[in-house]
Design a protein around this motif. Structure first.
Motif, PDB file in Angstrom:
ATOM      1  N   LEU A  43      48.071 -30.902  -9.225  1.00 44.60           N
ATOM      2  CA  LEU A  43      49.460 -31.091  -8.822  1.00 44.60           C
ATOM      3  C   LEU A  43      49.687 -30.638  -7.384  1.00 44.60           C
ATOM      4  O   LEU A  43      50.402 -31.293  -6.626  1.00 44.60           O
ATOM      5  N   ASN A  44      49.065 -29.535  -7.008  1.00 42.49           N
ATOM      6  CA  ASN A  44      49.199 -29.050  -5.636  1.00 42.49           C
ATOM      7  C   ASN A  44      48.608 -30.056  -4.651  1.00 42.49           C
ATOM      8  O   ASN A  44      49.160 -30.300  -3.576  1.00 42.49           O
ATOM      9  N   GLY A  45      47.470 -30.639  -5.042  1.00 40.31           N
ATOM     10  CA  GLY A  45      46.852 -31.642  -4.178  1.00 40.31           C
ATOM     11  C   GLY A  45      47.711 -32.887  -4.039  1.00 40.31           C
ATOM     12  O   GLY A  45      47.828 -33.456  -2.951  1.00 40.31           O
ATOM     13  N   LEU A  46      48.325 -33.305  -5.145  1.00 44.46           N
ATOM     14  CA  LEU A  46      49.218 -34.459  -5.102  1.00 44.46           C
ATOM     15  C   LEU A  46      50.419 -34.186  -4.200  1.00 44.46           C
ATOM     16  O   LEU A  46      50.845 -35.052  -3.431  1.00 44.46           O
ATOM     17  N   PHE A  47      50.966 -32.979  -4.316  1.00 44.66           N
ATOM     18  CA  PHE A  47      52.117 -32.629  -3.488  1.00 44.66           C
ATOM     19  C   PHE A  47      51.742 -32.670  -2.008  1.00 44.66           C
ATOM     20  O   PHE A  47      52.510 -33.177  -1.178  1.00 44.66           O
ATOM     21  N   ASP A  48      50.573 -32.153  -1.668  1.00 46.63           N
ATOM     22  CA  ASP A  48      50.122 -32.174  -0.276  1.00 46.63           C
ATOM     23  C   ASP A  48      49.948 -33.604   0.234  1.00 46.63           C
ATOM     24  O   ASP A  48      50.212 -33.899   1.403  1.00 46.63           O
ATOM     25  N   ARG A  49      49.502 -34.492  -0.631  1.00 49.03           N
ATOM     26  CA  ARG A  49      49.315 -35.893  -0.221  1.00 49.03           C
ATOM     27  C   ARG A  49      50.653 -36.564   0.070  1.00 49.03           C
ATOM     28  O   ARG A  49      50.752 -37.423   0.941  1.00 49.03           O
ATOM     29  N   ALA A  50      51.675 -36.182  -0.681  1.00 49.86           N
ATOM     30  CA  ALA A  50      52.994 -36.779  -0.475  1.00 49.86           C
ATOM     31  C   ALA A  50      53.758 -36.108   0.665  1.00 49.86           C
ATOM     32  O   ALA A  50      54.543 -36.757   1.368  1.00 49.86           O
ATOM     33  N   ASP A  51      53.523 -34.815   0.858  1.00 53.27           N
ATOM     34  CA  ASP A  51      54.177 -34.064   1.935  1.00 53.27           C
ATOM     35  C   ASP A  51      53.408 -34.299   3.228  1.00 53.27           C
ATOM     36  O   ASP A  51      52.692 -33.434   3.728  1.00 53.27           O
ATOM     37  N   LEU A  52      53.583 -35.473   3.798  1.00 53.28           N
ATOM     38  CA  LEU A  52      52.757 -35.909   4.917  1.00 53.28           C
ATOM     39  C   LEU A  52      52.924 -35.055   6.165  1.00 53.28           C
ATOM     40  O   LEU A  52      51.974 -34.862   6.924  1.00 53.28           O
ATOM     41  N   ASP A  53      54.134 -34.556   6.418  1.00 53.96           N
ATOM     42  CA  ASP A  53      54.336 -33.762   7.632  1.00 53.96           C
ATOM     43  C   ASP A  53      54.129 -32.268   7.401  1.00 53.96           C
ATOM     44  O   ASP A  53      54.354 -31.451   8.301  1.00 53.96           O
ATOM     45  N   ALA A  54      53.710 -31.887   6.186  1.00 58.46           N
ATOM     46  CA  ALA A  54      53.323 -30.515   5.859  1.00 58.46           C
ATOM     47  C   ALA A  54      54.438 -29.499   6.070  1.00 58.46           C
ATOM     48  O   ALA A  54      54.179 -28.347   6.409  1.00 58.46           O
ATOM     49  N   ASP A  55      55.695 -29.901   5.822  1.00 58.35           N
ATOM     50  CA  ASP A  55      56.801 -28.963   6.011  1.00 58.35           C
ATOM     51  C   ASP A  55      57.230 -28.288   4.708  1.00 58.35           C
ATOM     52  O   ASP A  55      58.197 -27.533   4.670  1.00 58.35           O
ATOM     53  N   GLY A  56      56.520 -28.584   3.616  1.00 52.38           N
ATOM     54  CA  GLY A  56      56.813 -27.930   2.350  1.00 52.38           C
ATOM     55  C   GLY A  56      57.782 -28.671   1.458  1.00 52.38           C
ATOM     56  O   GLY A  56      58.022 -28.257   0.319  1.00 52.38           O
ATOM     57  N   ARG A 148      51.950 -29.275  14.002  1.00 51.44           N
ATOM     58  CA  ARG A 148      52.596 -27.983  14.210  1.00 51.44           C
ATOM     59  C   ARG A 148      53.741 -27.843  13.205  1.00 51.44           C
ATOM     60  O   ARG A 148      54.644 -28.671  13.158  1.00 51.44           O
ATOM     61  N   VAL A 149      53.678 -26.796  12.408  1.00 50.15           N
ATOM     62  CA  VAL A 149      54.684 -26.546  11.382  1.00 50.15           C
ATOM     63  C   VAL A 149      55.490 -25.319  11.773  1.00 50.15           C
ATOM     64  O   VAL A 149      54.938 -24.225  11.956  1.00 50.15           O
ATOM     65  N   GLU A 150      56.796 -25.503  11.922  1.00 55.34           N
ATOM     66  CA  GLU A 150      57.666 -24.399  12.307  1.00 55.34           C
ATOM     67  C   GLU A 150      58.053 -23.587  11.073  1.00 55.34           C
ATOM     68  O   GLU A 150      58.088 -24.068   9.954  1.00 55.34           O
ATOM     69  N   GLY A 151      58.380 -22.326  11.292  1.00 54.62           N
ATOM     70  CA  GLY A 151      58.796 -21.451  10.208  1.00 54.62           C
ATOM     71  C   GLY A 151      58.774 -20.018  10.685  1.00 54.62           C
ATOM     72  O   GLY A 151      58.894 -19.744  11.880  1.00 54.62           O
ATOM     73  N   GLU A 152      58.629 -19.100   9.745  1.00 58.46           N
ATOM     74  CA  GLU A 152      58.552 -17.698  10.129  1.00 58.46           C
ATOM     75  C   GLU A 152      57.363 -17.451  11.045  1.00 58.46           C
ATOM     76  O   GLU A 152      57.415 -16.606  11.936  1.00 58.46           O
ATOM     77  N   CYS A 153      56.316 -18.189  10.817  1.00 58.28           N
ATOM     78  CA  CYS A 153      55.131 -18.080  11.669  1.00 58.28           C
ATOM     79  C   CYS A 153      54.626 -19.493  11.949  1.00 58.28           C
ATOM     80  O   CYS A 153      54.052 -20.130  11.076  1.00 58.28           O
ATOM     81  N   ALA A 154      54.880 -19.977  13.168  1.00 53.72           N
ATOM     82  CA  ALA A 154      54.468 -21.328  13.518  1.00 53.72           C
ATOM     83  C   ALA A 154      52.939 -21.439  13.442  1.00 53.72           C
ATOM     84  O   ALA A 154      52.218 -20.553  13.871  1.00 53.72           O
ATOM     85  N   LYS A 155      52.469 -22.527  12.877  1.00 56.33           N
ATOM     86  CA  LYS A 155      51.029 -22.715  12.735  1.00 56.33           C
ATOM     87  C   LYS A 155      50.696 -24.196  12.812  1.00 56.33           C
ATOM     88  O   LYS A 155      51.573 -25.061  12.742  1.00 56.33           O
ATOM     89  N   VAL A 156      49.428 -24.475  12.961  1.00 58.28           N
ATOM     90  CA  VAL A 156      48.954 -25.858  13.020  1.00 58.28           C
ATOM     91  C   VAL A 156      48.163 -26.153  11.748  1.00 58.28           C
ATOM     92  O   VAL A 156      47.224 -25.429  11.423  1.00 58.28           O
ATOM     93  N   ILE A 157      48.568 -27.182  11.029  1.00 61.10           N
ATOM     94  CA  ILE A 157      47.900 -27.585   9.789  1.00 61.10           C
ATOM     95  C   ILE A 157      47.160 -28.896  10.024  1.00 61.10           C
ATOM     96  O   ILE A 157      47.708 -29.831  10.613  1.00 61.10           O
ATOM     97  N   GLN A 158      45.925 -28.955   9.590  1.00 58.88           N
ATOM     98  CA  GLN A 158      45.147 -30.181   9.702  1.00 58.88           C
ATOM     99  C   GLN A 158      45.484 -31.095   8.525  1.00 58.88           C
ATOM    100  O   GLN A 158      45.201 -30.761   7.380  1.00 58.88           O
ATOM    101  N   ARG A 159      46.117 -32.211   8.806  1.00 65.27           N
ATOM    102  CA  ARG A 159      46.448 -33.176   7.764  1.00 65.27           C
ATOM    103  C   ARG A 159      45.407 -34.293   7.798  1.00 65.27           C
ATOM    104  O   ARG A 159      45.220 -34.952   8.818  1.00 65.27           O
ATOM    105  N   THR A 160      44.689 -34.478   6.707  1.00 65.28           N
ATOM    106  CA  THR A 160      43.605 -35.461   6.652  1.00 65.28           C
ATOM    107  C   THR A 160      44.116 -36.860   6.949  1.00 65.28           C
ATOM    108  O   THR A 160      45.070 -37.329   6.328  1.00 65.28           O
ATOM    109  N   ALA A 161      43.499 -37.519   7.904  1.00 65.06           N
ATOM    110  CA  ALA A 161      43.973 -38.827   8.347  1.00 65.06           C
ATOM    111  C   ALA A 161      43.922 -39.869   7.245  1.00 65.06           C
ATOM    112  O   ALA A 161      44.766 -40.753   7.170  1.00 65.06           O
ATOM    113  N   THR A 162      42.928 -39.761   6.354  1.00 63.19           N
ATOM    114  CA  THR A 162      42.785 -40.778   5.310  1.00 63.19           C
ATOM    115  C   THR A 162      43.909 -40.726   4.283  1.00 63.19           C
ATOM    116  O   THR A 162      44.150 -41.695   3.575  1.00 63.19           O
TER     117      THR A 162
END
Length: 256
Positions: A43-56, A148-162
């Motif tokens: 389920l977590n993996g599915l959510f990550d696939r749908a959350d394309l911009d990684a903002d949660g 780049r994901v903004e929040g309490e601690c800005a970070k860079v998340i690698q989103r798989t291109a495929t």
């Protein structure tokens, strides 16, 4: 259809604008209840696939992009999905965070172009039938998206291109930090991808105003010559690509 019904039930009717993990779980469970054999899934993996911009959270455009892997036959839904894919591409392009050195490293390994413009297709005439056909060259996979994901601690998340397919390609091509040659290589990649939504990706790149909406993390806007070359290449690539798609796709291209 079940997934869209789940969105209406748990998001729209619930007065929400985006989908969190809890709502996503309910939507997925609705879908599982319709199949005879319970599938094994992460389920977590599915959510990550749908959350394309990684903002949660998952927006409606992200959800449609994830659910509708192929263009729907319903005209209203088709146009909503088409607009959704553009919105997601623009969002991802604006979140790409990489140095100029990284950009050069990302795209230096992609094959060289046979020319600096055009459709990147070869046209072959069949002697027996007198008919022609287009063939495309395959190219290496594009790099993952450093978002780049903004929040309490800005970070860079690698989103798989495929995960996002041509959405990732469009995001890279619209990113103002990507060199012109890299953008033209991406157009070639889109045209040869045979993705069901390849025409939508080319439409996004053929519209100059889309690129003008995208700025890099430093606020730079793409140079005008980048936009004109990118637009021309995408337009040239459209005819052989859209000829393989349905009437709704062809009508959308005609209205550009």
């Amino acid at each position: 259809a079940i997934a869209l019904q789940g969105w209406e039930l748990h998001i729209t009717c619930g007065g929400l604008s985006t989908c969190g993990f809890d709502e996503f779980e309910k939507i997925v469970c609705m879908r599982i209840a319709t199949v005879a054999t319970l599938p094994v899934f992460d389920l977590n993996g599915l959510f990550d696939r749908a959350d394309l911009d990684a903002d949660g959270t998952i927006s409606r455009p992200e959800f449609l992009t994830w659910v509708m892997q192929e263009p729907p036959s319903n005209e209203a839904l088709f146009h909503e999905c088409l607009q959704a894919r553009l919105e997601v591409s623009l969002t991802l392009a604006q979140k790409i965070c990489a140095s100029q050195a990284d950009m050069e490293r990302f795209f230096s390994g992609m094959p060289g172009l046979p020319n600096m413009g055009g459709a990147f297709h070869h046209y072959h005439m069949q002697k027996d039938s007198g008919r022609g056909s287009y063939e495309t060259e395959s190219v290496d996979i594009i790099p993952n998206l450093p978002l780049r994901v903004e929040g309490e601690c800005a970070k860079v998340i690698q989103r798989t291109a495929t995960i996002a397919g041509t959405i990732s390609m469009v995001a890279w091509a619209l990113c103002s930090q990507v060199p012109l040659e890299g953008r033209l290589k991406i157009v070639k990649l889109v045209a040869s991808s045979n993705d069901p939504w390849d025409f939508a990706a080319l439409l996004a790149l053929a519209e100059p105003s889309n690129s003008s909406k995208c700025t890099s993390s430093s606020g730079d806007v793409s140079p005008a010559n980048d936009l004109s070359s990118l637009t021309a290449s995408a337009f040239d690539a459209l005819p052989p690509v859209v000829s393989k798609r349905g009437p709704l796709a062809q009508e959308a291209v005609l209205h550009v």
